[in-house]
Design a protein around this motif. Structure first.
Motif, PDB file in Angstrom:
ATOM      1  N   ALA A   1       1.438  30.804  47.490  1.00 58.17           N
ATOM      2  CA  ALA A   1       0.916  30.141  46.297  1.00 58.17           C
ATOM      3  C   ALA A   1      -0.199  30.947  45.644  1.00 58.17           C
ATOM      4  O   ALA A   1      -0.536  30.725  44.477  1.00 58.17           O
ATOM      5  CB  ALA A   1       0.412  28.747  46.651  1.00 58.17           C
ATOM      6  N   ALA A   2      -0.785  31.872  46.357  1.00 55.87           N
ATOM      7  CA  ALA A   2      -1.861  32.693  45.781  1.00 55.87           C
ATOM      8  C   ALA A   2      -1.315  33.540  44.640  1.00 55.87           C
ATOM      9  O   ALA A   2      -0.170  33.972  44.654  1.00 55.87           O
ATOM     10  CB  ALA A   2      -2.464  33.587  46.862  1.00 55.87           C
ATOM     11  N   ASP A   3      -2.153  33.744  43.632  1.00 55.38           N
ATOM     12  CA  ASP A   3      -1.714  34.522  42.475  1.00 55.38           C
ATOM     13  C   ASP A   3      -2.062  35.999  42.615  1.00 55.38           C
ATOM     14  O   ASP A   3      -2.015  36.751  41.649  1.00 55.38           O
ATOM     15  CB  ASP A   3      -2.320  33.968  41.180  1.00 55.38           C
ATOM     16  CG  ASP A   3      -3.850  34.013  41.195  1.00 55.38           C
ATOM     17  OD1 ASP A   3      -4.426  34.429  42.227  1.00 55.38           O
ATOM     18  OD2 ASP A   3      -4.463  33.634  40.176  1.00 55.38           O
ATOM     19  N   ASP A   4      -2.394  36.420  43.832  1.00 55.82           N
ATOM     20  CA  ASP A   4      -2.747  37.814  44.086  1.00 55.82           C
ATOM     21  C   ASP A   4      -1.759  38.387  45.103  1.00 55.82           C
ATOM     22  O   ASP A   4      -1.800  38.032  46.287  1.00 55.82           O
ATOM     23  CB  ASP A   4      -4.170  37.909  44.628  1.00 55.82           C
ATOM     24  CG  ASP A   4      -4.634  39.350  44.782  1.00 55.82           C
ATOM     25  OD1 ASP A   4      -3.788  40.266  44.706  1.00 55.82           O
ATOM     26  OD2 ASP A   4      -5.851  39.565  44.982  1.00 55.82           O
ATOM     27  N   PRO A   5      -0.843  39.271  44.674  1.00 54.84           N
ATOM     28  CA  PRO A   5       0.138  39.822  45.616  1.00 54.84           C
ATOM     29  C   PRO A   5      -0.490  40.642  46.737  1.00 54.84           C
ATOM     30  O   PRO A   5       0.065  40.724  47.824  1.00 54.84           O
ATOM     31  CB  PRO A   5       1.050  40.684  44.729  1.00 54.84           C
ATOM     32  CG  PRO A   5       0.269  40.938  43.483  1.00 54.84           C
ATOM     33  CD  PRO A   5      -0.618  39.755  43.298  1.00 54.84           C
ATOM     34  N   ASP A   6      -1.654  41.242  46.469  1.00 60.67           N
ATOM     35  CA  ASP A   6      -2.324  41.991  47.535  1.00 60.67           C
ATOM     36  C   ASP A   6      -2.763  41.068  48.664  1.00 60.67           C
ATOM     37  O   ASP A   6      -2.636  41.403  49.846  1.00 60.67           O
ATOM     38  CB  ASP A   6      -3.531  42.750  46.980  1.00 60.67           C
ATOM     39  CG  ASP A   6      -3.120  43.997  46.228  1.00 60.67           C
ATOM     40  OD1 ASP A   6      -2.621  44.931  46.879  1.00 60.67           O
ATOM     41  OD2 ASP A   6      -3.281  44.032  45.005  1.00 60.67           O
TER      42      ASP A   6
END
Length: 412
Positions: A380-385
């Motif tokens: 759900a995080a919007d940061d792929p890293d």
């Protein structure tokens, strides 16, 4: 009829050979009576103590390298999960009741992993056979005297030669690993921003000296506009040769993707090319073409684990409807399948190589389920890293990677 109820702890202590159990931190968890008798130590002097506090190297004799070699062997077993049979070792053992007085001993050790149910290394089984008396071969026996001294000299020489060979092999493997890693870094593309969305890539080498440099990743915005090609692959084998093959195949697939109609055609071209590359047979690869305007994924796989698509509601889909044999597996050329699936904005696409999911003695479906659950939890995080780091942290076994791993995470 059921068999007898066997008490394996009693079996362990009754073994006539000297055996001990060590934790992954190299602390004695248990030792049988034969081990304690051979080492001249009591249970209280051994159990719960670090192995090299109990048996340190002789600080006055630089030729006493048995403990250093043992440390390297135990670490290899703990990291790789594979048994290790050591060459004949010289150990200088300090008398427990005479500090500073050392006795020259010769032991032949074997170190074996004891695996937990999840396939990780839980304990190390250390078995020792003492051959000191054989090395010394005292006179007074038939053929003693000078013959015994010659035998002692020959055995000692052979033991030192084996130690030197082992050390040279270790150094050679370490050099190969270092060169292969530099080659890997040079051939894998540096991460660069995509036109449409954000992506994260990761490469993690295996813990072993040779288990490195067969995997690759690639992602590129296509010249037709509005599309991105993403791929991962895994060359059979390890070391410099696998790294060289990897570089050729990655470049070939990257070039083919720029002109192909779709991933299936790109993999067909790669398969034809792979026939001319020694060591490329049985390579696996997965390719996904992302159409940002139509919100569709077109994919094809050559024997590779399926990419994972996490939908905004947290459900996960495996892209497994276009799987074909690995490169070079067919005797004649044949068209490869491809499939399509739609995606909604906010979905996450994950491509990876099998080092991320496979465990020894575990069905691959278990690893796939573990990956899907982890993607669901963290996707759900919007940061792929952040997601890439979370997947590696959660999915890599405590013993470390036994195969190198490539990973791509794309926020769609």
């Amino acid at each position: 009829m059921s068999g007898p109820d066997i008490g394996y702890e009693a079996v362990f202590h009754a073994l006539p050979g000297a055996v001990a159990l060590l934790t992954r931190d190299l602390v004695y968890a248990d030792a049988n009576e034969a081990f304690l008798s051979m080492s001249g130590r009591t249970r209280e002097q051994v159990i719960g103590r670090y192995v090299f506090d109990v048996f340190p190297d002789n600080p006055s004799d630089p030729a006493a390298t048995g403990m250093r070699n043992l440390y390297a062997s135990l670490r290899r077993v703990a990291d790789s999960g594979e048994p290790d049979t050591m060459a004949l070792q010289r150990y200088d053992v300090e008398y427990p009741d005479r500090p500073g007085v050392w006795e020259e001993r010769y032991w032949s050790p074997v170190n074996v992993p004891v695996l937990a149910p999840d396939g990780t290394v839980a304990l190390l089984l250390h078995r020792v056979e003492e051959v000191t008396e054989l090395i010394r071969a005292r006179g007074g026996r038939p053929g003693g005297g000078d013959r015994a001294q010659v035998l002692e000299a020959e055995l000692y020489t052979r033991a030192r030669e084996l130690q030197e060979v082992n050390e040279r092999l270790r150094q050679a493997h370490a050099r190969e690993r270092e060169v292969a890693l530099h080659l890997q870094e040079a051939m894998l593309p540096a991460p660069r921003p995509l036109v449409h969305h954000r992506a994260a890539v990761r490469y993690r080498p295996a813990v072993g000296a040779l288990n490195v440099c067969g995997d690759w990743y690639d992602l590129v915005d296509l010249p037709s506009g509005g599309r991105t090609a993403v791929a991962v692959g895994d060359v059979v084998g390890h070391g410099l040769r696998a790294a060289g093959v990897m570089g050729q195949l990655r470049s070939a697939l990257s070039a083919a993707s720029r002109v192909a109609d779709g991933p299936a055609q790109a993999l067909e071209v790669l398969g034809l090319y792979a026939r001319s590359v020694d060591g490329a047979e049985s390579t696996t690869a997965a390719s996904v073409f992302i159409d940002w305007n139509a919100h569709t994924l077109t994919y094809s796989s050559a024997g590779h684990p399926p990419p994972v698509l996490r939908h905004p509601d947290g459900t996960v889909t495996y892209l497994d409807q276009a799987t074909d044999p690995p490169l070079g597996a067919r005797p004649v050329h044949a068209a490869r399948p491809q499939a399509h699936t739609a995606f909604a904005e906010g979905s996450v696409l994950v491509l990876y190589t099998d080092g991320l999911i496979e465990r020894r003695r575990e069905d691959i479906d278990t690893g796939l389920a573990r990956l899907a659950a982890s993607v669901t939890r963290h996707g759900a995080a919007d940061d792929p890293d952040q997601l890439a780091d979370a997947l590696l942290t959660e999915l890599i076994a405590p013993a470390g990677l036994t195969d190198d791993t490539a990973l791509i995470v794309i926020l769609l």
